[in-house]
Design a protein around this motif. Structure first.
Motif, PDB file in Angstrom:
ATOM      1  N   VAL A  60     -49.379  23.632   5.952  1.00  0.00           N
ATOM      2  CA  VAL A  60     -48.330  24.663   5.874  1.00  0.00           C
ATOM      3  C   VAL A  60     -47.954  25.172   7.263  1.00  0.00           C
ATOM      4  O   VAL A  60     -46.770  25.270   7.592  1.00  0.00           O
ATOM      5  CB  VAL A  60     -48.765  25.825   4.953  1.00  0.00           C
ATOM      6  CG1 VAL A  60     -47.774  26.985   5.030  1.00  0.00           C
ATOM      7  CG2 VAL A  60     -48.898  25.343   3.510  1.00  0.00           C
ATOM      8  N   GLU A 117     -49.178  36.297   2.478  1.00  0.00           N
ATOM      9  CA  GLU A 117     -49.078  34.932   1.953  1.00  0.00           C
ATOM     10  C   GLU A 117     -49.029  33.885   3.063  1.00  0.00           C
ATOM     11  O   GLU A 117     -48.949  32.699   2.779  1.00  0.00           O
ATOM     12  CB  GLU A 117     -47.799  34.794   1.105  1.00  0.00           C
ATOM     13  CG  GLU A 117     -47.774  35.645  -0.127  1.00  0.00           C
ATOM     14  CD  GLU A 117     -48.692  35.112  -1.216  1.00  0.00           C
ATOM     15  OE1 GLU A 117     -48.962  33.902  -1.256  1.00  0.00           O
ATOM     16  OE2 GLU A 117     -49.154  35.930  -2.020  1.00  0.00           O
ATOM     17  N   GLU A 154     -50.872  32.192   5.060  1.00  0.00           N
ATOM     18  CA  GLU A 154     -51.733  31.013   5.160  1.00  0.00           C
ATOM     19  C   GLU A 154     -51.406  29.963   4.112  1.00  0.00           C
ATOM     20  O   GLU A 154     -51.472  28.771   4.367  1.00  0.00           O
ATOM     21  CB  GLU A 154     -53.198  31.427   5.021  1.00  0.00           C
ATOM     22  CG  GLU A 154     -53.684  32.339   6.127  1.00  0.00           C
ATOM     23  CD  GLU A 154     -53.666  31.670   7.490  1.00  0.00           C
ATOM     24  OE1 GLU A 154     -54.082  30.502   7.595  1.00  0.00           O
ATOM     25  OE2 GLU A 154     -53.219  32.321   8.452  1.00  0.00           O
ATOM     26  N   ALA A 155     -51.072  30.405   2.894  1.00  0.00           N
ATOM     27  CA  ALA A 155     -50.959  29.492   1.758  1.00  0.00           C
ATOM     28  C   ALA A 155     -49.569  28.925   1.548  1.00  0.00           C
ATOM     29  O   ALA A 155     -49.417  27.849   0.980  1.00  0.00           O
ATOM     30  CB  ALA A 155     -51.395  30.218   0.475  1.00  0.00           C
ATOM     31  N   VAL A 156     -48.552  29.631   1.996  1.00  0.00           N
ATOM     32  CA  VAL A 156     -47.180  29.244   1.699  1.00  0.00           C
ATOM     33  C   VAL A 156     -46.272  29.774   2.807  1.00  0.00           C
ATOM     34  O   VAL A 156     -46.634  30.717   3.517  1.00  0.00           O
ATOM     35  CB  VAL A 156     -46.742  29.798   0.312  1.00  0.00           C
ATOM     36  CG1 VAL A 156     -46.687  31.309   0.305  1.00  0.00           C
ATOM     37  CG2 VAL A 156     -45.448  29.189  -0.176  1.00  0.00           C
ATOM     38  N   TYR A 185     -45.463  24.456   0.627  1.00  0.00           N
ATOM     39  CA  TYR A 185     -46.661  24.743  -0.153  1.00  0.00           C
ATOM     40  C   TYR A 185     -47.611  23.567  -0.006  1.00  0.00           C
ATOM     41  O   TYR A 185     -47.184  22.410  -0.043  1.00  0.00           O
ATOM     42  CB  TYR A 185     -46.239  24.922  -1.611  1.00  0.00           C
ATOM     43  CG  TYR A 185     -47.126  25.722  -2.507  1.00  0.00           C
ATOM     44  CD1 TYR A 185     -47.975  26.719  -2.043  1.00  0.00           C
ATOM     45  CD2 TYR A 185     -47.101  25.477  -3.872  1.00  0.00           C
ATOM     46  CE1 TYR A 185     -48.756  27.461  -2.914  1.00  0.00           C
ATOM     47  CE2 TYR A 185     -47.883  26.209  -4.750  1.00  0.00           C
ATOM     48  CZ  TYR A 185     -48.713  27.204  -4.255  1.00  0.00           C
ATOM     49  OH  TYR A 185     -49.488  27.927  -5.124  1.00  0.00           O
ATOM     50  N   GLY A 186     -48.875  23.822   0.176  1.00  0.00           N
ATOM     51  CA  GLY A 186     -49.861  22.748   0.316  1.00  0.00           C
ATOM     52  C   GLY A 186     -49.822  21.787  -0.869  1.00  0.00           C
ATOM     53  O   GLY A 186     -49.618  22.208  -2.006  1.00  0.00           O
ATOM     54  N   ALA A 236     -52.314  22.564  -3.695  1.00  0.00           N
ATOM     55  CA  ALA A 236     -51.956  23.815  -4.372  1.00  0.00           C
ATOM     56  C   ALA A 236     -50.739  23.608  -5.273  1.00  0.00           C
ATOM     57  O   ALA A 236     -50.693  24.124  -6.395  1.00  0.00           O
ATOM     58  CB  ALA A 236     -51.676  24.913  -3.345  1.00  0.00           C
ATOM     59  N   ASP A 289     -50.631  24.091  -9.241  1.00  0.00           N
ATOM     60  CA  ASP A 289     -49.699  25.067  -9.799  1.00  0.00           C
ATOM     61  C   ASP A 289     -48.783  24.438 -10.846  1.00  0.00           C
ATOM     62  O   ASP A 289     -48.493  25.043 -11.872  1.00  0.00           O
ATOM     63  CB  ASP A 289     -48.880  25.684  -8.667  1.00  0.00           C
ATOM     64  CG  ASP A 289     -48.261  27.012  -9.026  1.00  0.00           C
ATOM     65  OD1 ASP A 289     -48.862  27.773  -9.808  1.00  0.00           O
ATOM     66  OD2 ASP A 289     -47.160  27.297  -8.510  1.00  0.00           O
ATOM     67  N   TRP A 316     -50.578  36.392  -7.579  1.00  0.00           N
ATOM     68  CA  TRP A 316     -49.809  37.084  -6.550  1.00  0.00           C
ATOM     69  C   TRP A 316     -48.820  38.086  -7.148  1.00  0.00           C
ATOM     70  O   TRP A 316     -48.082  38.739  -6.429  1.00  0.00           O
ATOM     71  CB  TRP A 316     -49.096  36.098  -5.628  1.00  0.00           C
ATOM     72  CG  TRP A 316     -48.450  34.939  -6.335  1.00  0.00           C
ATOM     73  CD1 TRP A 316     -48.985  33.702  -6.523  1.00  0.00           C
ATOM     74  CD2 TRP A 316     -47.153  34.902  -6.952  1.00  0.00           C
ATOM     75  NE1 TRP A 316     -48.107  32.903  -7.226  1.00  0.00           N
ATOM     76  CE2 TRP A 316     -46.968  33.614  -7.497  1.00  0.00           C
ATOM     77  CE3 TRP A 316     -46.132  35.838  -7.100  1.00  0.00           C
ATOM     78  CZ2 TRP A 316     -45.820  33.243  -8.169  1.00  0.00           C
ATOM     79  CZ3 TRP A 316     -44.987  35.463  -7.769  1.00  0.00           C
ATOM     80  CH2 TRP A 316     -44.839  34.176  -8.288  1.00  0.00           C
TER      81      TRP A 316
END
Length: 145
Positions: A14, A34, A36-38, A51-52, A55, A59, A105
């Motif tokens: 990301v 948010e 780190e993740a997105v 987005y990873g 993940a 999702d 979230w």
């Protein structure tokens, strides 16, 4: 009138992808909690989300989200619009991938596949208010008074 509001790309890293798209001139508007993740970048009327891969696969419920993987999204103005919009998609021929659910979230999300298998997300995100025509207003958008 529905409008495509967000395109999510499955990425290996990301932070690296965010830096790449920022270098191309896109403005990062990711909420700090948010980061780190997105990543959410201003794509000029459509938001580009990074987005990873793992993940996104988790999702969406897809087996994987290999390079080139992506989802398209319809953002809706109210949480109760997510199941209503999903029902419309199913009536039009979509297949449900994931039923509407509250996310950790704070939003509400569902996934469906179009008749050719392309994954779509229907989502309500409190931090993403919408214009009347369904476009996302990024919270620190300089064009918004």
């Amino acid at each position: 009138m529905p409008s495509i509001s967000l395109i999510t790309l499955a990425v290996a890293d990301v932070a690296r992808s965010r830096a790449f798209y920022e270098a191309l001139g896109m403005r990062d508007a990711t909420p700090s909690n948010e980061a780190e993740a997105v990543a959410f970048l201003d794509g000029g009327g459509v938001v580009l989300s990074l987005y990873g891969r793992e993940a996104l696969a988790e999702d969406t419920g897809l087996a994987d989200a290999r390079p080139g993987g992506m989802t398209l999204a319809f953002n809706v103005p109210k949480p109760e619009d997510v199941p209503a919009r999903l029902a419309e998609a199913v009536a039009a021929g979509a297949t449900v991938m994931k039923e509407p659910r509250e996310m950790p979230w704070g939003g509400v999300t569902a996934y469906f596949a179009d008749p050719d298998g392309h994954p779509w997300e229907i989502t309500w995100v409190r931090e993403f208010p919408l214009t009347e025509d369904g476009r996302i207003v990024l919270s620190d958008d300089p064009a918004v008074p």
